[in-house]
Scaffold this motif. Sequence first.
Motif: not given
Length: 97
Positions: A6, A90, A26, A30-31, A92, A94
Amino acid sequence: MPEMTFSVRWPDGAVQECYSPSLVIHDHLEIGTTYTVGEFRTRATTALGEAAERVRAKFGFACTSAAASAEAIDTAAQRYDDQSTVDIISMYPPLPA
């Protein structure tokens, strides 16, 4: 165990890439969300602690990379006022759909 990265943008515009051995990040970040430095530090280090414990539960030892990420975040956060803001830019990969 799926690992992830992230990215965060600190108050001075510096971008930091962070690693987690688990998607648990996650659950805590939060993005596109902006957090105060203090809140980000708490959320990120809590999440990375959970990630390290998931590794311990599965493999019998904690993830030193998660601990290193938490330490790097803590070190970076000390350069800023706790009320300054950090952007989550970001994450990754997701979460699975």
